[in-house]
Design an enzyme around this catalytic site. Structure first.
Site, short mmCIF file in Angstrom:
data_model
loop_
_atom_site.label_atom_id
_atom_site.label_comp_id
_atom_site.label_asym_id
_atom_site.label_seq_id
_atom_site.Cartn_x
_atom_site.Cartn_y
_atom_site.Cartn_z
N ASP A 82 -75.87 -10.17 1.39
CA ASP A 82 -75.83 -8.72 1.17
C ASP A 82 -75.90 -7.99 2.52
OD1 ASP A 82 -75.73 -6.43 -0.41
OD2 ASP A 82 -77.91 -6.29 -0.60
N HIS A 180 -79.59 3.59 -2.22
CA HIS A 180 -80.52 2.46 -2.27
C HIS A 180 -81.93 2.99 -2.50
CE1 HIS A 180 -77.26 0.50 0.26
NE2 HIS A 180 -77.38 -0.31 -0.77
N GLY A 210 -78.21 0.10 -7.64
CA GLY A 210 -78.25 0.08 -9.10
C GLY A 210 -79.60 0.45 -9.70
N SER A 211 -80.67 0.39 -8.91
CA SER A 211 -82.01 0.69 -9.45
C SER A 211 -82.16 2.16 -9.77
CB SER A 211 -83.09 0.30 -8.44
OG SER A 211 -83.11 -1.09 -8.27
P1 13P Z 1 -81.42 -0.83 -5.12
O1 13P Z 1 -82.52 -1.30 -4.24
O2 13P Z 1 -81.34 0.64 -5.26
O3 13P Z 1 -81.39 -1.55 -6.43
O4 13P Z 1 -80.05 -1.23 -4.38
C1 13P Z 1 -79.77 -2.57 -4.17
C2 13P Z 1 -78.54 -2.76 -3.37
O5 13P Z 1 -77.60 -2.00 -3.44
C3 13P Z 1 -78.50 -3.93 -2.50
O6 13P Z 1 -77.36 -3.98 -1.72
#
Ligand code: 13P
Length: 284
Positions: A82, A180, A210-211
């Site tokens: 990532d 994020h 996505g969180s």
């Molecule tokens: P979150 O921490 O908002 O879930 O985002 C995760 C993300 O996009 C990792 O690349």
């Protein structure tokens, strides 16, 4: 465990109208939680290794743990880097048998982002590894990188066409209003922009941050071409909350199997919940 390329996993998701959950792992328990939830849900998953986990655990240790814990499961997995931050780091991930890598050149001007991402894609494709690029700037804090609301900007559909054509990436992370980390209010997603990008480029699109995005917005984003949703903060939160609860209820507790076992269960529940929301149950 069946390890397949990110491209294969995401193209199937795009064709069938669901999204693969890309879950960030930071330690052994989180890896197990993701694998076990995916196994129960019969869902393909990406296990993401990000910059924090690399510094905390080491990329090689993360890859070894995923392979070791996954060996006796029937889960379909792509191990994913990532926000890869250099050509060298991407090469290291490939050497460690990752199936998918992200190179994040989104903080560079378009020309430089194209040049660097293309170089990564050429090298990765030579050994069958899939590549995710990013265009536009996603707000919020990820690892050590903070992008303020003013500095965040949406992906431009015309630039997306050029970026995809010239770099040869297999999937594209788009900035459509997610960030994020957790949101202060309800996030504002620009679905019109997402639709324009979806109509302009023919590869799977990726939603970072996505969180904390309401379920109906996630469903809508998937219906408009999102084939991979990244989730990190909500999993870390579930982990920490469950561990804290054990210590709160029983301050003397020092068996890590009890404390971290509760945390692992909480992450597993959260991952399963997201898999069902993304529509990837039964798709492995
Ligand atoms: P979150 O921490 O908002 O879930 O985002 C995760 C993300 O996009 C990792 O690349």
């Amino acid at each position: 465990m069946r390890l397949i390329s990110g491209k294969e996993m995401l193209e199937k998701a795009r064709a069938e109208g669901y999204a693969v959950g890309a879950f960030s792992a930071h330690n052994a328990e989180m890896i197990q939680a993701i694998l076990w939830a995916a196994e129960e849900e019969k869902a393909p998953v990406m296990i993401q290794v990000g910059q924090r986990a690399i510094r905390y655990m080491g990329m090689e240790a993360m890859a070894d743990m995923i392979e070791s814990f996954g060996r006796h499961t029937g889960v379909t997995v792509a191990i994913h880097l990532d926000h890869g931050n250099s050509f060298e780091q991407v090469m290291q991930a490939m050497q460690l048998r990752f199936q998918s890598v992200m190179y994040d050149g989104s903080h560079y001007p378009l020309e430089k982002n194209i040049e660097l991402t293309k170089k990564v894609a050429e090298a990765a494709h030579a050994v069958g590894v899939s590549v995710e690029g990013e265009l536009g700037r996603i707000g919020g804090t990820e690892d050590d990188l903070t992008v303020s609301e003013e500095d965040a900007f949406l992906t431009d559909p015309d630039e997306a066409v050029r970026f995809v054509e010239e770099t040869g990436v297999d999937s594209l992370a788009v900035a459509i209003g997610t960030a994020h980390g957790f949101y202060k209010g309800v996030p504002k997603l620009n679905f019109t922009r997402l639709e324009q990008i979806r109509d302009a480029v023919a590869i799977p699109l990726v939603l970072h941050g996505g969180s904390g995005v309401p379920d109906d917005m996630i469903r809508k984003a998937i219906s408009l071409g999102i084939a991979k949703v990244n989730v990190d903060t909500e999993l870390r939160h579930a982990f920490a909350e469950a561990a804290q609860k054990v210590w709160h209820d029983d301050p003397e507790q020092c068996h890590l199997a009890v404390v971290l076992g509760a945390a692992r269960e909480a992450v597993k529940r959260k991952v399963a919940e997201k898999i069902r929301l993304f529509g990837s149950s039964g798709k492995a």
